[in-house]
Write a protein that holds these residues in place. Structure first.
Motif, PDB file in Angstrom:
ATOM      1  N   LEU A  80       1.065  -1.748  -0.389  1.00 48.78           N
ATOM      2  CA  LEU A  80      -0.027  -0.233  -0.273  1.00 48.78           C
ATOM      3  C   LEU A  80       1.046   1.114  -0.218  1.00 48.78           C
ATOM      4  O   LEU A  80       0.432   2.612  -0.820  1.00 48.78           O
ATOM      5  CB  LEU A  80      -0.973   0.148   1.681  1.00 48.78           C
ATOM      6  N   LEU A  81       2.203   1.064   0.323  1.00 45.81           N
ATOM      7  CA  LEU A  81       2.740   2.411   1.443  1.00 45.81           C
ATOM      8  C   LEU A  81       3.275   2.703  -0.374  1.00 45.81           C
ATOM      9  O   LEU A  81       4.259   3.543  -0.918  1.00 45.81           O
ATOM     10  CB  LEU A  81       4.132   2.063   2.132  1.00 45.81           C
ATOM     11  N   LEU A  82       3.827   1.932  -1.082  1.00 46.97           N
ATOM     12  CA  LEU A  82       4.514   1.143  -1.926  1.00 46.97           C
ATOM     13  C   LEU A  82       3.696   2.163  -3.777  1.00 46.97           C
ATOM     14  O   LEU A  82       3.973   2.784  -4.393  1.00 46.97           O
ATOM     15  CB  LEU A  82       5.453   0.215  -3.072  1.00 46.97           C
ATOM     16  N   LEU A  83       2.549   1.175  -3.302  1.00 43.15           N
ATOM     17  CA  LEU A  83       1.313   2.065  -4.575  1.00 43.15           C
ATOM     18  C   LEU A  83       1.080   3.680  -4.255  1.00 43.15           C
ATOM     19  O   LEU A  83       0.673   3.912  -4.868  1.00 43.15           O
ATOM     20  CB  LEU A  83       0.221   1.140  -3.817  1.00 43.15           C
ATOM     21  N   ALA A  84       1.122   4.039  -3.074  1.00 37.10           N
ATOM     22  CA  ALA A  84       0.687   5.614  -3.100  1.00 37.10           C
ATOM     23  C   ALA A  84       2.090   5.969  -3.429  1.00 37.10           C
ATOM     24  O   ALA A  84       1.915   7.368  -4.369  1.00 37.10           O
ATOM     25  CB  ALA A  84       1.142   6.014  -1.261  1.00 37.10           C
ATOM     26  N   VAL A  85       3.643   5.491  -2.858  1.00 33.45           N
ATOM     27  CA  VAL A  85       5.051   6.125  -3.494  1.00 33.45           C
ATOM     28  C   VAL A  85       4.707   6.255  -5.275  1.00 33.45           C
ATOM     29  O   VAL A  85       4.939   7.215  -5.979  1.00 33.45           O
ATOM     30  CB  VAL A  85       5.809   5.776  -3.351  1.00 33.45           C
ATOM     31  N   SER A  86       4.595   4.882  -5.425  1.00 26.28           N
ATOM     32  CA  SER A  86       4.502   4.587  -7.057  1.00 26.28           C
ATOM     33  C   SER A  86       3.415   5.844  -8.290  1.00 26.28           C
ATOM     34  O   SER A  86       3.560   5.753  -8.479  1.00 26.28           O
ATOM     35  CB  SER A  86       4.502   3.319  -7.533  1.00 26.28           C
ATOM     36  N   THR A  87       2.106   5.814  -7.103  1.00 25.36           N
ATOM     37  CA  THR A  87       1.524   7.100  -7.668  1.00 25.36           C
ATOM     38  C   THR A  87       1.969   8.033  -8.235  1.00 25.36           C
ATOM     39  O   THR A  87       1.532   9.035  -8.895  1.00 25.36           O
ATOM     40  CB  THR A  87      -0.012   7.145  -6.709  1.00 25.36           C
TER      41      THR A  87
END
Length: 217
Positions: free
Chosen positions: A114-121
Motif C-alpha cells: 500500500l505504501l509503495l502504491l502511494a509512492v508509485s502513484t
C-alpha cells in the motif's frame, strides 16, 4: 536543464512509477487480505479466463481505453505506458514473491504494498504525461455528463468491485483499507514528485530551471 533532458528524466520518472505500481499491486495480491478495486476485478477474471494477473491487467486496460472513445478522452504517452508496463511488472513480482504464511506477515506485506502504491502513484502522476486508462474513465464521465468527480469515481469503483466480487475476486478488509487510505497517502507525496528540477509547472508547462533560462526566438 534543456527541454530534451527534462523529457528524458520525466520519462524515466514515469517508467519507474509505473513499474513500482505493478510491483505494489502484486505485493497486495500476495498478501491475500484484500486488494484494490481493480485488482478485485482482475482476480475475478483470473477465475474464468486462463490468463495471468498481469495479462488480464493489460487486457482490461485496453477495454477501458475503448470506453474513452464515446467519452472523447485522448490518451497520452503516460496512458500508453500505463497499459504496457504495470501488468508485466505485476506478473514478474508474483513470480518472485511467495504468499506469506502468517496473518501478521500478510498484513506487513499488504502495508508495504500500500505504501509503495502511494509512492508509485505520486511518482508517475508527477511526471505529467497523461492519466491512466482507469483515471481517464473517471475524468471522462465527469466531463461528458457533468458528473462530480467523487460521484464518477464512486460509480466506477463500486461497479468494478461488485463485478470482481461476483467473479470470485479477493474482496477483503484490505480492500476497504486501500480504498480509504490511498488518497490521504498520495496527497502529501504529490508535491514531492511534481516539483523536481525537471518537472513542468502547471501554468507554463516549463520547468522552474527553464523559466530562468534566456529564451531565444
Amino acid at each position: 536543464m534543456r527541454a530534451s533532458s527534462n523529457h528524458l528524466f520525466r520519462l524515466i520518472q514515469l517508467g519507474i512509477g509505473l513499474f513500482l505500481y505493478g510491483v505494489a499491486t502484486a505485493l497486495m495480491v500476495r498478501a491475500a487480505v484484500g486488494v484494490t478495486s481493480w485488482s478485485v476485478l482482475t482476480q475475478g477474471l483470473e477465475r474464468v479466463m486462463p490468463l495471468s494477473f498481469g495479462t488480464l491487467t493489460v487486457l482490461t486496460s485496453f477495454v477501458v481505453l475503448m470506453l474513452w472513445i464515446p467519452l472523447r478522452q485522448k490518451p497520452g504517452i503516460g496512458t500508453v505506458l500505463n497499459v504496457v508496463v504495470i501488468g508485466p511488472a505485476a506478473d514478474l513480482t508474483l513470480v518472485l514473491v511467495d504468499e506469506p504464511g502468517g496473518l501478521l506477515a500478510r498484513w506487513l506485506l499488504f502495508t508495504a504494498g500500500l505504501l509503495l502504491l502511494a509512492v508509485s502513484t505520486a511518482c508517475y502522476i508527477g511526471a505529467r504525461y497523461g492519466t491512466g486508462p482507469r483515471d481517464g474513465l473517471m475524468v471522462g464521465l465527469h466531463e461528458r455528463f457533468a458528473m462530480p468527480i467523487w460521484r464518477a469515481r464512486t460509480l466506477v469503483e463500486v461497479t468494478v468491485v461488485v463485478c470482481g466480487a461476483l467473479l470470485g475476486g479477493d474482496l477483503g478488509i484490505g480492500t476497504v483499507v486501500a480504498t480509504f487510505a490511498i488518497g490521504p497517502l498520495v496527497q502529501p507525496l504529490m508535491p514531492v514528485f511534481s516539483r523536481l528540477p525537471w518537472s513542468p509547472t502547471p501554468d507554463t508547462g516549463r520547468t522552474p530551471v527553464e523559466q530562468d533560462e534566456p529564451q531565444y526566438v
